[in-house]
Write a protein that holds these residues in place. Structure first.
Motif, PDB file in Angstrom:
ATOM      1  N   TYR A 223       7.650  -3.499 -13.801  1.00  0.00           N
ATOM      2  CA  TYR A 223       8.426  -2.304 -14.151  1.00  0.00           C
ATOM      3  C   TYR A 223       9.154  -2.495 -15.490  1.00  0.00           C
TER       4      TYR A 223
ATOM      5  N   CYS B 194       8.674   3.745  -7.385  1.00  0.00           N
ATOM      6  CA  CYS B 194       8.718   2.286  -7.554  1.00  0.00           C
ATOM      7  C   CYS B 194       9.053   1.605  -6.224  1.00  0.00           C
TER       8      CYS B 194
ATOM      9  N   THR C  53      13.541  -1.095 -12.167  1.00  0.00           N
ATOM     10  CA  THR C  53      13.337   0.254 -11.630  1.00  0.00           C
ATOM     11  C   THR C  53      14.307   1.231 -12.277  1.00  0.00           C
TER      12      THR C  53
END
Length: 326
Positions: free
Chosen positions: A143, A117, A85
């Motif tokens: 991610y 996220c 993230t």
């Protein structure tokens, strides 16, 4: 034996709203003092003002991540995706800065990406009903892949000086990252101790069924914890790229391990329902102190990683023993 909540369980404890310096916090503080004493004995100049400030500055990223992780853990979850993230927030923020986007707007976009996220994690946990470990393990890879695809695997170099001065400067002689974390920690403490959301987090993590009977908004509470965790992961990435002047898609590798370790050392229970903002800050400083001291003693990074893993195991054993007594 039935696991149905009792009448007492359906009431949120008034103790949730009071400030307390718990015995666990005191124990963590004593542990920090002992560790610093050991390194002060072994490493000349360890307690110098310059090195102590350096420890606080190096601990700021872990502390920022761990504060968000603590809120998630208290709610009964876990967030393994904080590193990726941070990476995707960092590379997009860096790209915007290089394209001439005003610094405040780029910062808001970066923080917003981290919160999105976290929101996705929270929705998958709260509404789809997947286990937090599985959800964030999946988004960890997702991610990270998005960050690599976005940059083609290349670092984003040349962060403007105006941005770097915000996250790598000094104010009143104190490093900016330390001040940022101090403000975030105060906000987290107020959230946990002085607002209904804090009571909800503790209630959901302590006994979700009882919290539901008591009228706690379960899904909204869990999503809030993950959104905050994602936002703080993004903030940690901004601090790092401000220091380095570059953003890499592999940024934040194993950050989740440090965040969980700091929260666990500070007294957060991975079973949920228990955690301390002060303890988490002390836990992050303990990790930073150990890393700094071991580095000054020329101990290899592999052994530092080993030390972090062992610390988590010890913290978990202490938590288990404490819960057994409770």
């Amino acid at each position: 034996m039935s696991n149905s909540p009792t009448a007492a369980d359906t009431k949120l404890s008034p103790a949730f709203g009071r400030f307390s310096f718990s015995l666990r916090d005191a124990g963590t503080l004593i542990g920090l003092v002992i560790i610093m004493g050991v390194f002060a004995t072994l490493v000349p100049g360890f307690l110098s003002e310059r090195n102590l400030v350096n420890i606080l500055q190096q601990s700021s990223i872990n502390a920022c991540l761990a504060l968000g992780m603590t809120l998630v853990i208290i709610s009964g979850g876990i967030d393994l995706s904080v590193g990726p993230t941070a990476a995707i927030s960092a590379v997009i923020t860096a790209t915007l800065l290089l394209s001439g986007t005003p610094v405040p707007l780029a910062i808001l976009v970066g923080l917003g990406i981290g919160m999105v996220c976290g929101f996705i994690n929270g929705v998958l946990v709260a509404y789809v009903g997947l286990q937090p470990f599985i959800v964030t393990l999946g988004t960890l890879s997702t991610y990270r892949a998005l960050a690599l695809i976005y940059t083609g695997g290349n670092p984003v170099l040349g962060i403007p000086a105006g941005f770097r001065s915000l996250f790598n400067g000094n104010l009143f002689g104190i490093p900016t990252p330390v001040l940022i974390v101090a403000v975030v920690a105060l906000a987290a403490w107020v959230l946990l101790k002085k607002t209904p959301i804090g009571e909800y987090l503790l209630a959901v993590g302590g006994n979700e069924e009882a919290a539901y009977v008591a009228g706690v908004p379960i899904a909204r509470t869990k999503i809030t914890a993950y959104v905050i965790s994602g936002g703080l992961a993004a903030l940690a990435s901004l601090i790092l790229i401000g220091r380095l002047g570059a953003a890499e898609p592999i940024l934040g590798n194993l950050w989740e391990l440090d965040a969980i370790a700091a929260a666990a050392i500070g007294g957060a229970s991975l079973m949920g329902g228990k955690g301390s903002i002060l303890g988490t800050i002390l836990g992050a400083i303990i990790l930073g102190t150990m890393r700094n001291g071991l580095t000054l003693m020329n101990v290899q990074a592999f052994y530092q990683l080993l030390a972090t893993g062992l610390i988590i195991l010890v913290a978990m054993m202490i938590d288990r023993a404490t819960r057994g007594r409770e």
